[in-house]
Design an enzyme around this catalytic site. Sequence first.
Site: not given
Length: 311
Positions: A158-160, A163
């Site tokens: 999951h890449c911030v 998003v």
Amino acid sequence: MAWNVFKFCTALRGLGSVMILMVLGVVGVSYYAVVLTNYGPTLFESGGVASFTAFAVVLFHGLLAMLLWSYFSVVLTDPGGVPPNWRPVIMDEEGGEAVPLVGSEFSSPILFMQHQSTLISDPGDPRIRFCKKCNQFKPPRSHHCSVCGRCVLKMDHHCVWVVNCVGALNYKFFLLFLLYTFLETTLVTLSLLPHFIAFFNDGEIPGTPGALATTFLTFVLNLAFALSVLGFLIMHISLVMGNTTTIEAYEKKATPKWRYDLGRRKNFEQQVFGIDKRYWLIPVYSEEDLRRIPELEGLEYPTNPDLDSRL
């Protein structure tokens, strides 16, 4: 009482618009420093310097367009979720054929868990997996994301920054985003390097103090991003060549041979980028690739028959 860090994963959802605005802010500052402040005013000068300036500006806009296209493709593309009625496919030992898991006693995931010991001869069989949080079966190579609150097909992480989860349906777009980010930040760094050197050598630099500060900040930001993204890009290239995700890289340490490794070319084409070379550098797939390569949809993954026989 043990502290469960995953309870706070949902807080990352609130960073959504903030991270997107941050990315656009870095892009805007870079555009101002390169095009509007330093290179744009000299476009109409004569001579070789103007020719180089025009080439740099055109290349900057081309890479910027591909960067933004790839970025928003990752942000807006669903990485792939498990269909509600999906059931694993098992091998019929009598008929020798693959059949979907059906039947009254196994139609419910809860009943499946109660009878799991009688159904699965190999508890490590990747074809039959169950997510207790989603209360449903999940395909091979899928994992539950605590931030998104669901299982994601071929989840990488999951890449911030985007998003979103990076999974089966947007992994190619993420790789292109890394590639064009590295090329763009490298170009900006090299373009502003003479001004950065002149800044410390007390050389003559045109522009207002605010423009000079922006140029200095842009150089430092883009140099930092170029170096950090290069590390991520090299890591993901190695993962693609071995047909492994970031999560699976840890699982792979306990496995002497990776069953999904089909060879570098097949791993690159059939698992991520597609066979049509015209689409390799743009964040889309050809309809022909989507039709003939089911792995790109994230539900089916072939294994290496030689490794399966050894395992």
